[in-house]
Motif scaffolding. Structure first.
Motif, short mmCIF file in Angstrom:
data_model
loop_
_atom_site.label_atom_id
_atom_site.label_comp_id
_atom_site.label_asym_id
_atom_site.label_seq_id
_atom_site.Cartn_x
_atom_site.Cartn_y
_atom_site.Cartn_z
N HIS A 179 -7.48 -12.77 -3.21
CA HIS A 179 -7.19 -11.55 -2.24
C HIS A 179 -8.50 -11.39 -1.15
O HIS A 179 -8.37 -11.01 -0.33
CB HIS A 179 -7.11 -10.25 -2.84
CG HIS A 179 -5.53 -10.45 -3.62
ND1 HIS A 179 -5.53 -11.00 -4.95
CD2 HIS A 179 -4.37 -10.23 -3.66
CE1 HIS A 179 -4.50 -10.98 -5.57
NE2 HIS A 179 -3.60 -10.32 -4.61
N ALA A 228 -4.02 -7.50 -12.64
CA ALA A 228 -2.84 -6.54 -12.52
C ALA A 228 -2.63 -6.06 -13.84
O ALA A 228 -3.24 -5.03 -14.37
CB ALA A 228 -1.70 -7.36 -12.01
N ARG A 330 2.02 2.20 -13.91
CA ARG A 330 1.44 0.92 -13.06
C ARG A 330 0.37 1.13 -12.39
O ARG A 330 -0.76 0.26 -12.58
CB ARG A 330 2.59 0.44 -12.06
CG ARG A 330 3.77 0.10 -12.76
CD ARG A 330 4.77 -0.15 -11.46
NE ARG A 330 4.56 -1.05 -10.67
CZ ARG A 330 5.03 -2.34 -10.85
NH1 ARG A 330 5.86 -2.78 -11.78
NH2 ARG A 330 4.68 -3.20 -9.92
N THR A 331 -0.10 2.17 -11.81
CA THR A 331 -1.47 2.57 -10.97
C THR A 331 -2.43 2.77 -12.11
O THR A 331 -3.52 2.26 -11.77
CB THR A 331 -1.12 3.89 -10.35
OG1 THR A 331 -0.01 3.68 -9.34
CG2 THR A 331 -2.57 4.11 -9.33
N ILE A 334 -3.54 -0.84 -13.49
CA ILE A 334 -4.18 -1.62 -12.40
C ILE A 334 -5.92 -1.24 -12.12
O ILE A 334 -6.70 -1.84 -12.08
CB ILE A 334 -3.46 -1.53 -11.03
CG1 ILE A 334 -2.06 -2.49 -11.17
CG2 ILE A 334 -4.49 -2.45 -10.02
CD1 ILE A 334 -1.30 -2.68 -9.92
N LEU A 335 -5.86 0.26 -11.89
CA LEU A 335 -6.93 0.90 -11.73
C LEU A 335 -8.06 0.62 -13.02
O LEU A 335 -9.21 0.44 -12.76
CB LEU A 335 -6.63 2.23 -11.38
CG LEU A 335 -6.31 2.96 -10.21
CD1 LEU A 335 -6.18 4.40 -10.15
CD2 LEU A 335 -7.27 2.21 -8.97
N ILE A 338 -9.30 -2.97 -12.69
CA ILE A 338 -10.21 -3.11 -11.53
C ILE A 338 -11.42 -3.03 -11.82
O ILE A 338 -12.49 -3.28 -11.53
CB ILE A 338 -9.59 -2.52 -10.19
CG1 ILE A 338 -8.36 -3.13 -9.67
CG2 ILE A 338 -10.81 -2.25 -8.94
CD1 ILE A 338 -8.03 -2.48 -8.54
N PRO A 353 -6.51 -4.07 -4.51
CA PRO A 353 -5.79 -2.99 -4.30
C PRO A 353 -5.45 -2.88 -2.92
O PRO A 353 -4.20 -2.21 -2.44
CB PRO A 353 -6.37 -1.91 -4.72
CG PRO A 353 -7.87 -2.28 -4.90
CD PRO A 353 -7.95 -3.88 -5.30
N HIS A 356 -2.72 -5.42 -1.81
CA HIS A 356 -1.40 -4.86 -2.44
C HIS A 356 -0.83 -3.89 -1.65
O HIS A 356 0.36 -3.76 -1.53
CB HIS A 356 -1.74 -4.68 -3.91
CG HIS A 356 -1.55 -5.86 -4.79
ND1 HIS A 356 -0.15 -6.12 -5.33
CD2 HIS A 356 -2.23 -6.92 -5.09
CE1 HIS A 356 -0.37 -7.32 -6.06
NE2 HIS A 356 -1.58 -7.65 -5.70
N PHE A 357 -1.78 -2.92 -1.33
CA PHE A 357 -1.36 -1.74 -0.52
C PHE A 357 -0.71 -1.93 0.96
O PHE A 357 0.41 -1.83 1.37
CB PHE A 357 -2.36 -0.94 -0.27
CG PHE A 357 -2.17 0.41 0.50
CD1 PHE A 357 -1.03 1.39 0.03
CD2 PHE A 357 -2.45 0.58 1.84
CE1 PHE A 357 -0.95 2.44 0.85
CE2 PHE A 357 -2.11 1.75 2.57
CZ PHE A 357 -1.39 2.54 2.20
#
Length: 363
Positions: A179, A228, A330-331, A334-335, A338, A353, A356-357
Motif C-alpha cells: 500500500h 488485516a 473489524r476496526t 485491524i488497529l 497495525i 489504513p 483502505h479508507f
C-alpha cells in the motif's frame, strides 16, 4: 498460545509432507496420539487448509503411529476430492486463459495453481480462487465486461469476482498487495528486470510471473492479510516451496536490497526464521541470510490462532450454530495488527489504513 502436543505433532507432519523426509529419530517425541488428539490435529489441518500436505506427512509415519482407521479413510476420501479439485481448477484456468486471449486480452495468473507447481505434490495443495492480473484498469474492466456478456455471473456487485462453473475467479489490476505508494516504481523496475514467463497448465501455456518476482508477490500477499485479519499456514508453505524450488534462480543480494528499500526487511527476518524453524526449510534455500536472534514476533501463534485468512480467530469472527458467518470488531482487529506490525513494517502499517479508507470512499 503455548505449544501443545497436537501443535508439535502437526508441525512434524507438515514438515515431513513438505519435504518428503522421514524423521524417524524424532517421531517418538510426538507419537502415538490419542483418538481425541488425532481428531484435533485433523481439524487444525483443515482450518489451515494444509490437509493435503499433512496427509503426505502421515505416509512417512511408522505403522504403529498412524491415526485411527476411520480417520485414515475419511482423510483419504478428502485427499481424493482435493486431487479432483486440482485437476478441475487447472482445466478451468486453461479455459479462462483461452477465453481472454481470444478477446485480445493478456491475463497473468497469480498465486494459486501457479505456486502449486513448486510443491512436491502440486495436486495436494488445496485450491483457492483463480486470480488473474491485467496490466491496466481498462483491460481489467474490459475482461469483466466480456465475462458478463458471456453470462458469467458476477458474485459481488461492484467488484471483479465471478463464478466460472465451480470456481471463483478474481480479476485484478494491481499486482503487488503493498500500500505504500512510493514503492511502486521500485517494484515495477524489479519486474522489468525479471520478465514474465509461462507455465503449462492442462496443455495451455499460461503467463505467470518469473520466480524472482513471484516470491515478492506471495510475500506481499502474506503481509497484506497479516495486517488485516490474519493468515494461515498455506501461504507460508507457498513461500517455502518457492524458495526450495527456485533458490538457484533467486538473486539474494538484489532481493534483500529491494526489501530494504521498500521497508520490509525487518519483517522478512522473522518470516525466514519461521520458514526454517517451524516449516523445516533448509537454511541454504533462503535467498539471503537474515540477522540472527529473536525478533519478538511470534508468527506461529498468529497463524495457529487465525487459521486460513483469519476465519478461525474467534476473537474477531462470529460463530452461529457452529458455523463462522461474519467478522466482528473489524476496526479493532485491524488497529491491533497495525500497532503490532508497525515496528517491523512502518511504511506499510502507515499507508494500509489510509489506502483502505480512500478505496472505501471511492467505491
Amino acid at each position: 498460545m503455548k505449544n501443545t502436543k497436537i501443535q508439535a505433532a502437526f508441525l512434524f507432519l507438515l514438515r515431513s509432507g513438505l519435504w518428503g523426509k522421514k524423521q524417524q529419530h524424532n517421531e517418538k517425541q510426538f507419537f502415538p496420539l490419542s483418538d481425541a488428539e488425532w481428531s484435533g490435529l485433523y481439524r487444525r489441518a483443515n482450518e489451515q487448509t494444509v490437509q493435503g500436505i499433512v496427509y503426505d506427512g502421515l505416509l512417512c509415519l511408522d505403522k504403529d503411529h498412524l491415526p485411527p482407521r476411520q480417520l485414515q479413510i475419511k482423510w483419504s476420501v478428502q485427499i481424493d476430492r482435493i486431487e479432483r479439485s486440482h485437476r478441475r481448477t487447472n482445466s478451468q484456468i486453461a479455459e479462462q486463459y483461452a477465453f481472454f486471449k481470444k478477446r485480445k486480452l493478456s491475463p497473468l495468473l497469480l498465486k494459486g495453481q501457479g505456486v502449486a507447481e513448486s510443491y512436491r505434490f502440486p495436486e495436494h495443495r488445496v485450491c483457492g480462487d483463480i486470480d488473474w492480473y491485467f496490466e491496466t484498469t481498462r483491460q481489467c474492466t474490459l475482461a469483466g465486461l466480456h465475462l458478463i456478456k458471456n453470462r458469467i455471473p458476477r458474485i459481488h456487485v461492484g467488484g471483479q469476482v465471478y463464478r466460472w462453473t465451480a470456481s471463483e475467479m478474481d480479476l485484478h489490476d494491481r499486482l503487488f498487495d503493498l500500500h505504500n505508494p512510493f514503492c511502486k516504481r521500485l517494484l515495477n523496475q524489479y519486474r522489468k528486470d525479471f520478465p514474465d514467463t509461462t507455465l503449462s497448465i492442462s496443455g495451455q501455456d499460461v503467463a505467470v510471473l518469473a520466480p524472482q518476482v513471484q516470491v515478492v508477490q506471495v510475500t506481499a500477499h502474506i503481509l497484506k492479510h497479516s495486517l488485516a485479519f490474519g493468515i494461515g499456514l498455506r501461504q507460508f508453505c507457498d513461500l517455502a516451496a518457492l524458495y526450495h524450488r527456485y533458490r538457484h534462480l533467486l538473486d539474494g543480494v538484489r532481493l534483500e536490497q529491494l526489501y530494504r528499500r521498500i521497508g520490509l526487511l525487518r519483517w522478512i527476518a522473522p518470516v525466514h526464521q519461521f520458514l526454517v524453524n517451524e516449516l523445516g526449510l533448509a537454511k541454504d534455500k533462503l535467498p539471503f541470510t537474515s540477522p540472527a536472534g529473536g525478533s519478538g514476533m511470534d508468527i506461529l501463534q498468529e497463524v495457529w490462532q487465525s487459521g486460513n485468512f483469519g476465519f478461525y480467530d474467534e476473537a474477531y469472527v462470529q460463530r452461529i450454530d457452529g458455523t463462522f458467518l461474519a467478522r466482528k470488531g473489524r476496526t479493532e482487529a485491524i488497529l491491533r495488527r497495525i500497532v503490532r506490525y508497525f515496528p517491523y513494517v512502518p511504511k506499510e502499517a502507515f499507508w494500509f489504513p489510509i489506502i483502505h479508507f480512500l478505496n472505501r470512499r471511492g467505491a
